[in-house]
Design an enzyme around this catalytic site. Structure first.
Site, short mmCIF file in Angstrom:
data_model
loop_
_atom_site.label_atom_id
_atom_site.label_comp_id
_atom_site.label_asym_id
_atom_site.label_seq_id
_atom_site.Cartn_x
_atom_site.Cartn_y
_atom_site.Cartn_z
CE1 TYR A 1 -3.85 -2.14 4.97
CE2 TYR A 1 -3.22 0.14 4.52
CZ TYR A 1 -3.57 -1.12 4.07
OH TYR A 1 -3.67 -1.35 2.72
CB SER B 1 -0.91 0.01 1.23
OG SER B 1 -1.56 1.26 1.38
#
Length: 260
Positions: free
Chosen positions: A166, A152
């Site tokens: 995350y 990501s």
């Protein structure tokens, strides 16, 4: 040096974790549409079966389901064992399964770190290690096996939202790609640092902030299935065989724009 042979993945055996929904589903369809044999795994057995049925209806490659709960170490071991029984080799591993947890700093629970890091980082290492013998059996000097880690852009920049575990997990994901996996010559290991795509994980965020998010992307849109499937096909084919240990941003230029 025609495009068909450069990007050919026909007949390759591919495992896509989290391959029934979201980005994983997009990737799975890209491989099946180009003649690969794709194994989809996630803890949602019904979603896996539905995805397999839809993908096999394309009439090109084939799709199969091996459900597994990646929070459970034993399930990961069983997945690797079952894949070995069915195929005996693996040309492409796509580590896509992931989890997120958003909460304000003062309220962020310790459990979030355990849950997110286990799925997004720990199990990626576990599964990759367990299927390495299958990758070795598939590899040839001219066509090495491939590992594609779906990371990501939040692992490359400070995220806009409070998703501490995350972003930390994805930063570790990109880093482990460079050290833990690339020193074996039988395969190539690369990461895709994805921006926003239509997925269950992004659904609530896009519903509220889509206009703002797209406004911060130089290309003016979020990612499409063709974008992520095309990148995976490149990395899995002869065209991408010299790429190794790379983190490729797949975000429409948002990371670069944020730094300007």
């Amino acid at each position: 040096m025609d495009s068909q042979s450069l990007f050919d993945v026909k007949g390759k055996v591919v495992l896509v974790t989290g391959g029934a929904k979201g980005i994983g589903r997009m990737i799975s369809e890209g491989f099946v549409s180009n003649g690969a044999t794709v194994y989809i795994s996630s803890r949602d057995a019904k979603a896996c079966d539905q995805a397999v049925q839809e993908l096999n209806a394309l009439g090109k490659g084939t799709a199969h389901a091996i459900p597994a709960n990646f929070y459970n170490e034993d399930d990961v071991k069983k997945l690797a064992e079952e894949l070995g029984k069915r195929e005996g080799k693996l040309h492409v591993l796509v580590n896509n399964s992931g989890s997120n947890w958003g909460a304000p700093y003062d309220e962020y629970p310790s459990a979030a770190w355990t849950r997110v890091l286990t799925l997004n980082l720990h199990r990626v290492f576990d599964l990759t290690r367990l299927v390495t013998p299958l990758l070795e059996k598939a590899a040839t000097p001219s066509d090495p096996a491939r590992i594609i880690n779906i990371g990501s852009v939040d692992g490359l920049r400070v995220p806009a939202l409070e998703t501490f575990a995350y972003s930390a997990s994805k930063a570790g994901y990109h880093r482990s790609n460079r050290r833990a996996f690339i020193d074996r010559m039988v395969y190539r290991s690369n990461s895709l640092a994805c921006g926003p795509f239509e997925s269950k994980m992004m659904a609530a965020t896009l519903k509220t902030f889509r206009e703002q998010i797209e406004g911060n992307i130089p290309l003016g849109r979020i990612g499409t299935p063709e974008d992520v499937a095309g990148a995976c096909l490149f990395l899995s084919s002869r065209a991408g065989s010299y790429v190794n240990g790379a983190t490729i941003t797949l975000d429409g230029g948002s990371v670069i724009a944020a730094k300007m």
